[in-house]
Design an enzyme around this catalytic site. Structure first.
Site, PDB file in Angstrom:
ATOM      1  N   CYS A 157       0.803  -1.225   0.000  1.00  0.00           N
ATOM      2  CA  CYS A 157       0.000   0.000   0.000  1.00  0.00           C
ATOM      3  C   CYS A 157       0.836   1.275   0.000  1.00  0.00           C
ATOM      4  O   CYS A 157       0.304   2.362  -0.242  1.00  0.00           O
ATOM      5  CB  CYS A 157      -0.944   0.012   1.195  1.00  0.00           C
ATOM      6  SG  CYS A 157      -2.312  -1.122   0.948  1.00  0.00           S
TER       7      CYS A 157
HETATM    8  C1  LIG Z   1     -11.301  -5.128   7.822  1.00  0.00           C
HETATM    9  C2  LIG Z   1     -12.186  -4.223   8.643  1.00  0.00           C
HETATM   10  C3  LIG Z   1     -13.051  -3.371   7.721  1.00  0.00           C
HETATM   11  C4  LIG Z   1     -13.093  -5.042   9.519  1.00  0.00           C
HETATM   12  O1  LIG Z   1     -13.848  -4.199  10.382  1.00  0.00           O
HETATM   13  P1  LIG Z   1     -13.953  -4.515  11.946  1.00  0.00           P
HETATM   14  O2  LIG Z   1     -14.884  -3.527  12.525  1.00  0.00           O
HETATM   15  O3  LIG Z   1     -12.577  -4.598  12.485  1.00  0.00           O
HETATM   16  O4  LIG Z   1     -14.697  -5.885  11.946  1.00  0.00           O
HETATM   17  P2  LIG Z   1     -14.241  -7.290  12.545  1.00  0.00           P
HETATM   18  O5  LIG Z   1     -13.309  -7.978  11.587  1.00  0.00           O
HETATM   19  O6  LIG Z   1     -13.786  -7.149  13.958  1.00  0.00           O
HETATM   20  O7  LIG Z   1     -15.610  -8.008  12.515  1.00  0.00           O
HETATM   21  C5  LIG Z   1     -16.735  -7.593  13.324  1.00  0.00           C
HETATM   22  C6  LIG Z   1     -17.804  -8.645  13.181  1.00  0.00           C
HETATM   23  O8  LIG Z   1     -18.360  -8.574  11.875  1.00  0.00           O
HETATM   24  C7  LIG Z   1     -18.217  -9.834  11.212  1.00  0.00           C
HETATM   25  N1  LIG Z   1     -17.956  -9.654   9.795  1.00  0.00           N
HETATM   26  C8  LIG Z   1     -16.751  -9.627   9.161  1.00  0.00           C
HETATM   27  N2  LIG Z   1     -16.940  -9.469   7.848  1.00  0.00           N
HETATM   28  C9  LIG Z   1     -18.261  -9.374   7.643  1.00  0.00           C
HETATM   29  C10 LIG Z   1     -19.057  -9.200   6.490  1.00  0.00           C
HETATM   30  N3  LIG Z   1     -18.515  -9.090   5.260  1.00  0.00           N
HETATM   31  N4  LIG Z   1     -20.401  -9.134   6.635  1.00  0.00           N
HETATM   32  C11 LIG Z   1     -20.955  -9.238   7.854  1.00  0.00           C
HETATM   33  N5  LIG Z   1     -20.245  -9.420   8.982  1.00  0.00           N
HETATM   34  C12 LIG Z   1     -18.922  -9.487   8.883  1.00  0.00           C
HETATM   35  C13 LIG Z   1     -17.038 -10.496  11.913  1.00  0.00           C
HETATM   36  O9  LIG Z   1     -17.064 -11.890  11.768  1.00  0.00           O
HETATM   37  C14 LIG Z   1     -17.249 -10.049  13.351  1.00  0.00           C
HETATM   38  O10 LIG Z   1     -18.248 -10.826  13.945  1.00  0.00           O
HETATM   39  P3  LIG Z   1     -18.150 -11.246  15.516  1.00  0.00           P
HETATM   40  O11 LIG Z   1     -18.152  -9.921  16.235  1.00  0.00           O
HETATM   41  O12 LIG Z   1     -19.350 -12.057  15.699  1.00  0.00           O
HETATM   42  O13 LIG Z   1     -16.842 -11.963  15.635  1.00  0.00           O
HETATM   43  C15 LIG Z   1     -11.348  -3.307   9.527  1.00  0.00           C
HETATM   44  O14 LIG Z   1     -10.738  -4.016  10.581  1.00  0.00           O
HETATM   45  C16 LIG Z   1     -10.269  -2.588   8.771  1.00  0.00           C
HETATM   46  O15 LIG Z   1     -10.485  -1.910   7.798  1.00  0.00           O
HETATM   47  N6  LIG Z   1      -9.058  -2.648   9.243  1.00  0.00           N
HETATM   48  C17 LIG Z   1      -7.982  -1.915   8.630  1.00  0.00           C
HETATM   49  C18 LIG Z   1      -7.174  -2.796   7.792  1.00  0.00           C
HETATM   50  C19 LIG Z   1      -7.044  -2.376   6.383  1.00  0.00           C
HETATM   51  O16 LIG Z   1      -7.671  -1.497   5.887  1.00  0.00           O
HETATM   52  N7  LIG Z   1      -6.198  -3.078   5.702  1.00  0.00           N
HETATM   53  C20 LIG Z   1      -6.029  -2.934   4.308  1.00  0.00           C
HETATM   54  C21 LIG Z   1      -4.628  -2.920   3.939  1.00  0.00           C
HETATM   55  S1  LIG Z   1      -3.936  -1.308   4.079  1.00  0.00           S
END
Ligand SMILES: CC(C)(COP(=O)(O)OP(=O)(O)OC[C@H]1O[C@@H](n2cnc3c(N)ncnc32)[C@H](O)[C@@H]1OP(=O)(O)O)[C@@H](O)C(=O)NCCC(=O)NCCS
Length: 374
Positions: A157
């Site tokens: 990235c």
């Molecule tokens: C990836 C990202 C969007 C996920 O968001 P988050 O709020 O951290 O969500 P989580 O992964 O903790 O998941 C929360 C819940 O939603 C669920 N979930 C994950 N993906 C889902 C989807 N597509 N649809 C519905 N639910 C989903 C998870 O299983 C979890 O359920 P649980 O609480 O029962 O365990 C976020 O962590 C993020 O953007 N991180 C930054 C990393 C990044 O951008 N990296 C890219 C490279 S630079």
């Protein structure tokens, strides 16, 4: 003698195909249901894990992403395939990434009022290149008729900002008269569309930037580079094991670990404070303050991440004018996000206005440039 280096033009190439969250979720959910039905007995016996359903509400709330562009849409939504179907090109045809790179490069040259004669270095810098050699950059250099050298760089990235630093340093040192930095981010082939946690994250795009010494600039929208920095701190939280060793280590070259995967929560927690601290230090290093920055062209991975970083930086929320968002339309385009934001939102700045281009991501890596409009 150190030259003053200027960003004299930036170009954006946008694919014609759009994949909406609704389309993506409908296809993933159909895939998951079919998977669960096919493995019902094994799931009941606890031998196979049932795939959960995805949701558009989650995606938009957790990431801010509403849609993404795809270089090739065919195949992505097909539950029997779940990956784009790219036609194979012969060795004597223009490669896919060179095609994307050329479109972005031409737009950047036009914006800079520059031509091939103004450039003697081409850097193609992105998260993946479609082959090891010859470099995509050399193919692009050849197609544009540029005399000089070209090379590819991979910094996930932060590929764009890290390449801008290489370009800056070459010009500042007097070893280059003009550099074209190109980011053909063909991300869709490395997305695991069968994985609910990451199927929505990426989109395809091409961006390019022209850098020149100040005395060669003809562009009406030029930005002097005041300061720049590239930092890396090792982390396994964003990873792809794709590589040439899978031929000899007998692993499955198409296994899930060969595609993008991450511990998104940890990335979020660890990268936000790193990015905010980095940005503050960078701005102060050029003798400015964060309140004096007119525009933040931030990495476009996650809206909540950017809001948190800006809050930590400014002690308040930023308006869309101060920190423009493009990820709602483009999703995460690996290194290109901050450059898309720059392409779309820089012409309104006036002489003397300060801006910051910043990326962060796998590695971990953070790169930033503080620029001032000429
Ligand atoms: C990836 C990202 C969007 C996920 O968001 P988050 O709020 O951290 O969500 P989580 O992964 O903790 O998941 C929360 C819940 O939603 C669920 N979930 C994950 N993906 C889902 C989807 N597509 N649809 C519905 N639910 C989903 C998870 O299983 C979890 O359920 P649980 O609480 O029962 O365990 C976020 O962590 C993020 O953007 N991180 C930054 C990393 C990044 O951008 N990296 C890219 C490279 S630079």
């Amino acid at each position: 003698m150190s030259q003053t280096v200027v960003i004299s033009g930036a170009g954006l190439w946008t694919p014609e195909h759009i994949v909406t969250n609704e389309e993506l979720v409908e296809s993933y959910n159909a895939y998951a249901q079919a998977h669960n039905a096919r493995h019902a007995d094994a799931i009941d016996a606890g031998e196979v894990e049932a795939l959960p359903q995805s949701s558009t509400e989650f995606i938009e709330k957790a990431s801010g992403i509403k849609q993404r562009y795809a270089y090739v849409k065919d195949g992505i939504l097909d539950i029997e395939r779940m990956r784009p179907r790219l036609p194979r090109r012969a060795d004597d045809e223009l490669s896919h990434q060179a095609q994307i790179a050329l479109a972005a490069a031409q737009a950047a040259l036009d914006a800079a009022h520059a031509s091939a004669d103004d450039i003697d270095m081409v850097i193609v810098s992105c998260a993946y290149t479609e082959r090891s050699y010859p470099a995509i950059a050399i193919e692009v250099q050849h197609a544009l008729g540029i005399e000089g050298s070209g090379f590819d760089m991979l910094v996930a990235c932060s590929a764009a900002t890290f390449a801008l630093q290489r370009a800056h340093d070459a010009i500042a040192a007097g070893s280059s008269k003009g550099v074209l930095v190109i980011n053909p981010e063909l991300t869709s082939p490395q997305v695991n569309y069968k994985d609910r946690d990451s199927h929505f994250i990426f989109g395809d795009v091409g961006t390019a930037v022209v850098l020149q010494p100040k005395d060669r600039v003809r562009s009406p929208h030029a930005y002097e580079v005041l300061g720049l920095k590239a930092v890396t701190v090792y982390s396994n939280n964003i990873r792809s094991n794709f590589g040439y060793l899978s031929y000899v280590d007998d692993s499955d070259p198409y296994a899930n670990d060969k595609l993008f995967h991450q511990n998104g929560r940890k990335v979020f927690k660890e990268v936000c404070p790193m990015a905010a601290d980095h940005l503050k230090a960078q701005v102060e290093q050029v003798g400015a303050t964060v309140d004096g920055v007119k525009r933040w062209w931030l990495h476009q991975a996650n809206l909540n991440m950017n809001q948190l970083i800006v809050r930590r930086l400014l002690g308040r929320d930023a308006s869309n004018d101060e920190a423009p968002t493009v990820l709602d339309e483009f999703a995460n385009t690996a290194s290109a996000g901050s450059i898309i934001a720059f392409c779309r939102h820089h012409e309104d700045l006036v002489r003397g206005d300060l801006g910051v281009i910043c990326s962060f991501g796998a590695g971990y890596s953070i790169g930033s440039l503080v620029v001032r409009k000429l």
